[in-house]
Design a protein around this motif. Sequence first.
Motif, PDB file in Angstrom:
ATOM      1  N   LYS A 151       0.827  -1.210   0.000  1.00 22.41           N
ATOM      2  CA  LYS A 151       0.000   0.000   0.000  1.00 22.41           C
ATOM      3  C   LYS A 151       0.861   1.262   0.000  1.00 22.41           C
ATOM      4  O   LYS A 151       0.646   2.179  -0.811  1.00 22.41           O
ATOM      5  CB  LYS A 151      -0.918  -0.004   1.224  1.00 22.41           C
ATOM      6  N   ASN A 152       1.828   1.323   0.904  1.00 24.55           N
ATOM      7  CA  ASN A 152       2.660   2.518   0.999  1.00 24.55           C
ATOM      8  C   ASN A 152       3.479   2.742  -0.265  1.00 24.55           C
ATOM      9  O   ASN A 152       3.701   3.885  -0.686  1.00 24.55           O
ATOM     10  CB  ASN A 152       3.575   2.413   2.221  1.00 24.55           C
ATOM     11  N   ALA A 153       3.920   1.641  -0.872  1.00 17.84           N
ATOM     12  CA  ALA A 153       4.662   1.772  -2.134  1.00 17.84           C
ATOM     13  C   ALA A 153       3.740   2.145  -3.282  1.00 17.84           C
ATOM     14  O   ALA A 153       4.111   2.940  -4.158  1.00 17.84           O
ATOM     15  CB  ALA A 153       5.397   0.467  -2.437  1.00 17.84           C
ATOM     16  N   ALA A 154       2.520   1.593  -3.296  1.00 20.32           N
ATOM     17  CA  ALA A 154       1.590   1.863  -4.398  1.00 20.32           C
ATOM     18  C   ALA A 154       1.182   3.329  -4.453  1.00 20.32           C
ATOM     19  O   ALA A 154       0.976   3.888  -5.539  1.00 20.32           O
ATOM     20  CB  ALA A 154       0.349   0.981  -4.266  1.00 20.32           C
ATOM     21  N   VAL A 155       1.049   3.972  -3.282  1.00 23.41           N
ATOM     22  CA  VAL A 155       0.697   5.395  -3.266  1.00 23.41           C
ATOM     23  C   VAL A 155       1.947   6.271  -3.172  1.00 23.41           C
ATOM     24  O   VAL A 155       1.857   7.500  -3.109  1.00 23.41           O
ATOM     25  CB  VAL A 155      -0.291   5.731  -2.128  1.00 23.41           C
ATOM     26  N   ASN A 156       3.117   5.610  -3.125  1.00 22.06           N
ATOM     27  CA  ASN A 156       4.421   6.276  -3.204  1.00 22.06           C
ATOM     28  C   ASN A 156       4.697   7.235  -2.052  1.00 22.06           C
ATOM     29  O   ASN A 156       5.147   8.362  -2.257  1.00 22.06           O
ATOM     30  CB  ASN A 156       4.569   7.008  -4.545  1.00 22.06           C
ATOM     31  N   ILE A 157       4.419   6.761  -0.832  1.00 21.80           N
ATOM     32  CA  ILE A 157       4.876   7.506   0.342  1.00 21.80           C
ATOM     33  C   ILE A 157       6.044   6.743   0.961  1.00 21.80           C
ATOM     34  O   ILE A 157       6.107   5.517   0.866  1.00 21.80           O
ATOM     35  CB  ILE A 157       3.748   7.745   1.366  1.00 21.80           C
ATOM     36  N   PRO A 158       7.001   7.445   1.586  1.00 18.94           N
ATOM     37  CA  PRO A 158       8.277   6.824   1.991  1.00 18.94           C
ATOM     38  C   PRO A 158       8.203   6.020   3.278  1.00 18.94           C
ATOM     39  O   PRO A 158       8.848   6.346   4.289  1.00 18.94           O
ATOM     40  CB  PRO A 158       9.192   8.039   2.142  1.00 18.94           C
ATOM     41  N   TYR A 159       7.401   4.976   3.264  1.00 15.84           N
ATOM     42  CA  TYR A 159       7.260   4.079   4.400  1.00 15.84           C
ATOM     43  C   TYR A 159       7.431   2.636   3.946  1.00 15.84           C
ATOM     44  O   TYR A 159       7.153   2.280   2.798  1.00 15.84           O
ATOM     45  CB  TYR A 159       5.855   4.185   5.007  1.00 15.84           C
ATOM     46  N   GLY A 160       7.827   1.797   4.906  1.00 13.30           N
ATOM     47  CA  GLY A 160       7.729   0.366   4.735  1.00 13.30           C
ATOM     48  C   GLY A 160       6.435  -0.109   5.370  1.00 13.30           C
ATOM     49  O   GLY A 160       5.582   0.693   5.755  1.00 13.30           O
ATOM     50  N   GLY A 161       6.287  -1.425   5.503  1.00 13.70           N
ATOM     51  CA  GLY A 161       5.055  -1.971   6.050  1.00 13.70           C
ATOM     52  C   GLY A 161       5.245  -2.605   7.411  1.00 13.70           C
ATOM     53  O   GLY A 161       6.230  -3.322   7.643  1.00 13.70           O
ATOM     54  N   ALA A 162       4.315  -2.335   8.328  1.00 13.67           N
ATOM     55  CA  ALA A 162       4.351  -2.928   9.665  1.00 13.67           C
ATOM     56  C   ALA A 162       2.920  -3.078  10.174  1.00 13.67           C
ATOM     57  O   ALA A 162       1.984  -2.507   9.604  1.00 13.67           O
ATOM     58  CB  ALA A 162       5.177  -2.068  10.615  1.00 13.67           C
ATOM     59  N   LYS A 163       2.744  -3.832  11.244  1.00  9.92           N
ATOM     60  CA  LYS A 163       1.425  -3.991  11.855  1.00  9.92           C
ATOM     61  C   LYS A 163       1.597  -4.569  13.249  1.00  9.92           C
ATOM     62  O   LYS A 163       2.584  -5.247  13.530  1.00  9.92           O
ATOM     63  CB  LYS A 163       0.546  -4.938  11.020  1.00  9.92           C
ATOM     64  N   GLY A 164       0.624  -4.292  14.107  1.00 11.53           N
ATOM     65  CA  GLY A 164       0.674  -4.827  15.455  1.00 11.53           C
ATOM     66  C   GLY A 164      -0.702  -5.201  15.939  1.00 11.53           C
ATOM     67  O   GLY A 164      -1.711  -4.845  15.327  1.00 11.53           O
ATOM     68  N   GLY A 165      -0.749  -5.913  17.045  1.00  8.23           N
ATOM     69  CA  GLY A 165      -2.052  -6.277  17.582  1.00  8.23           C
ATOM     70  C   GLY A 165      -1.953  -7.058  18.866  1.00  8.23           C
ATOM     71  O   GLY A 165      -0.889  -7.576  19.235  1.00  8.23           O
ATOM     72  N   ILE A 166      -3.084  -7.136  19.560  1.00 10.74           N
ATOM     73  CA  ILE A 166      -3.225  -7.956  20.763  1.00 10.74           C
ATOM     74  C   ILE A 166      -4.497  -8.775  20.616  1.00 10.74           C
ATOM     75  O   ILE A 166      -5.531  -8.252  20.196  1.00 10.74           O
ATOM     76  CB  ILE A 166      -3.319  -7.099  22.043  1.00 10.74           C
ATOM     77  N   ARG A 167      -4.410 -10.048  20.991  1.00  9.72           N
ATOM     78  CA  ARG A 167      -5.604 -10.894  20.961  1.00  9.72           C
ATOM     79  C   ARG A 167      -6.420 -10.620  22.217  1.00  9.72           C
ATOM     80  O   ARG A 167      -6.179 -11.188  23.280  1.00  9.72           O
ATOM     81  CB  ARG A 167      -5.215 -12.361  20.862  1.00  9.72           C
ATOM     82  N   VAL A 168      -7.384  -9.716  22.095  1.00  9.13           N
ATOM     83  CA  VAL A 168      -8.188  -9.289  23.239  1.00  9.13           C
ATOM     84  C   VAL A 168      -9.478  -8.661  22.716  1.00  9.13           C
ATOM     85  O   VAL A 168      -9.500  -8.091  21.632  1.00  9.13           O
ATOM     86  CB  VAL A 168      -7.420  -8.259  24.102  1.00  9.13           C
ATOM     87  N   ASN A 169     -10.530  -8.783  23.498  1.00  9.08           N
ATOM     88  CA  ASN A 169     -11.763  -8.061  23.182  1.00  9.08           C
ATOM     89  C   ASN A 169     -11.784  -6.803  24.027  1.00  9.08           C
ATOM     90  O   ASN A 169     -12.063  -6.860  25.238  1.00  9.08           O
ATOM     91  CB  ASN A 169     -12.986  -8.919  23.483  1.00  9.08           C
ATOM     92  N   PRO A 170     -11.489  -5.644  23.442  1.00 10.08           N
ATOM     93  CA  PRO A 170     -11.407  -4.411  24.240  1.00 10.08           C
ATOM     94  C   PRO A 170     -12.733  -4.025  24.869  1.00 10.08           C
ATOM     95  O   PRO A 170     -12.747  -3.284  25.870  1.00 10.08           O
ATOM     96  CB  PRO A 170     -10.930  -3.362  23.220  1.00 10.08           C
ATOM     97  N   LYS A 171     -13.846  -4.525  24.320  1.00 12.67           N
ATOM     98  CA  LYS A 171     -15.156  -4.203  24.873  1.00 12.67           C
ATOM     99  C   LYS A 171     -15.361  -4.840  26.247  1.00 12.67           C
ATOM    100  O   LYS A 171     -16.244  -4.424  26.998  1.00 12.67           O
ATOM    101  CB  LYS A 171     -16.257  -4.662  23.911  1.00 12.67           C
ATOM    102  N   ASN A 172     -14.549  -5.854  26.554  1.00 12.10           N
ATOM    103  CA  ASN A 172     -14.675  -6.533  27.838  1.00 12.10           C
ATOM    104  C   ASN A 172     -13.795  -5.913  28.924  1.00 12.10           C
ATOM    105  O   ASN A 172     -13.789  -6.396  30.064  1.00 12.10           O
ATOM    106  CB  ASN A 172     -14.323  -8.020  27.697  1.00 12.10           C
ATOM    107  N   LEU A 173     -13.039  -4.896  28.566  1.00  9.00           N
ATOM    108  CA  LEU A 173     -12.133  -4.258  29.514  1.00  9.00           C
ATOM    109  C   LEU A 173     -12.671  -2.903  29.968  1.00  9.00           C
ATOM    110  O   LEU A 173     -13.294  -2.177  29.183  1.00  9.00           O
ATOM    111  CB  LEU A 173     -10.749  -4.055  28.887  1.00  9.00           C
ATOM    112  N   SER A 174     -12.422  -2.562  31.217  1.00 13.96           N
ATOM    113  CA  SER A 174     -12.738  -1.218  31.691  1.00 13.96           C
ATOM    114  C   SER A 174     -11.747  -0.235  31.093  1.00 13.96           C
ATOM    115  O   SER A 174     -10.722  -0.636  30.518  1.00 13.96           O
ATOM    116  CB  SER A 174     -12.658  -1.161  33.218  1.00 13.96           C
ATOM    117  N   ASN A 175     -12.006   1.039  31.230  1.00 12.38           N
ATOM    118  CA  ASN A 175     -11.096   2.047  30.688  1.00 12.38           C
ATOM    119  C   ASN A 175      -9.710   1.936  31.315  1.00 12.38           C
ATOM    120  O   ASN A 175      -8.688   2.042  30.635  1.00 12.38           O
ATOM    121  CB  ASN A 175     -11.671   3.444  30.925  1.00 12.38           C
ATOM    122  N   ASN A 176      -9.662   1.691  32.624  1.00 16.29           N
ATOM    123  CA  ASN A 176      -8.375   1.559  33.310  1.00 16.29           C
ATOM    124  C   ASN A 176      -7.644   0.291  32.878  1.00 16.29           C
ATOM    125  O   ASN A 176      -6.410   0.301  32.729  1.00 16.29           O
ATOM    126  CB  ASN A 176      -8.573   1.564  34.819  1.00 16.29           C
TER     127      ASN A 176
END
Length: 430
Positions: free
Chosen positions: A107-132
């Motif tokens: 994606k970043n190369a196709a639109v020609n912006i000077p980035y590589g590709g990365a991604k992150g995540g956590i296996r969690v349902n955030p709706k089940n967590l309180s704000n704290n």
Amino acid sequence: MSKFTDNSRPSYLSQNDLGPWGVYLQQIDRVTPYLGSLSRWIEILKHPKKILIVDVPIEHDNGEVFHYEGYRVQHNILRGPGKGGVRFHPDVTLSEIIALSGWMTIKNAAVNIPYGGAKGGIRVNPKNLSNNELMRLTRRYTNEISSIIGLNKDIPAPDVGTDMQIMSWMMDTYSTKKNYTIPGIVTGKPISIGGSFGRQKATGRGVFIIGSKIASKINLNIINSKISIQGFGNVGSVAANLFFKAGAKIVAIQDDKTTIYNPNGFNIPKLQKYVTFTRSIKDFNEGEKINDSKEFWSIPCDILIPAAIEDQITINNANNVTAKIILEGANGPTTTEADDILRDKGIILAPDVITNAGGVIVSYFEWVQNLSNLLWTEQEINLRLNNIICNAFNAIWELANTKKVSLRTAAFIIGCTRVLQAHKTRGLYV
């Protein structure tokens, strides 16, 4: 399907189900014959540069300690720092995160912006967590991945299940570790701490821009055109509102709980206000509820926008799609087999790597503003976004027509060529 020898099959791929990463590999294999001499380096795109798996323990409000699994993957950083979102979702897998990082590279190369590709995540349902609890999870995750992210190394952003508040906590955690404020370590922040005007609506705006461009190419009048949208979050709702303002009828909407249908079109601003309070389209008093979610794909429409998660249009439902245009607001919503079916049906599919690129384009603007201590107006942001995404689309459309290939293949040809040319120029470090 990508072919692996015993030695080349990465350990995170199962023998029988390659998952989202397998779909990405199939897409790379399809574009390889069009890369000429650069195909020699194609394995670069099949091997993520760095994969980090982290344990994220937090204490819940009731005193119990829970451990969550988190990831940060840098797929390729040949053209610049890694760039990609952070996803909090119960179905997050390593295969998914690696695939999403690969799509970010293209994606970043196709639109020609000077980035590589990365991604992150956590296996969690955030709706089940309180704000704290959510804050503690975010801060601990940020600490665990802090060794590989950085202002010029890898810049996270919001994705499914995360938002401006999550980015604020990430920025603060990283900055506290470094003992000075570093706004550019993440993008998608609130304006008050270095965010950019236009960032929150950028992905949906990009979907609308690409949809409008394709509609004009095939002489489809947006006014009174019928649109179906899967996903009514940050991407789907923004795209829906822009199409609604342009005169289109949003006739069907599906979220993770409900499918609703109104042949006369929904009042999108009214629905947006409703969802702000209820967090779902369920029980909205316009139109009718469709009990079988599978029926969504066969609802008559001119434009279909899958804007939820990956693997939604498959061999099982692709034949039911009636749309003239599909706009991939989500990442990887269409499997390779479904791609073929849709193309045989004469449906024009605008791939994710260009259609939803508005978010990362404006993230780039935010990062540049942070580096330079600038603040551009929303009008400036939208103009710059329009120029970049339209130029990228025009090049993809022209190449697709010249090579007689799909828009996805054309986008991958351009993206892969830029990445592999960078690799060829830089050389192999030995």
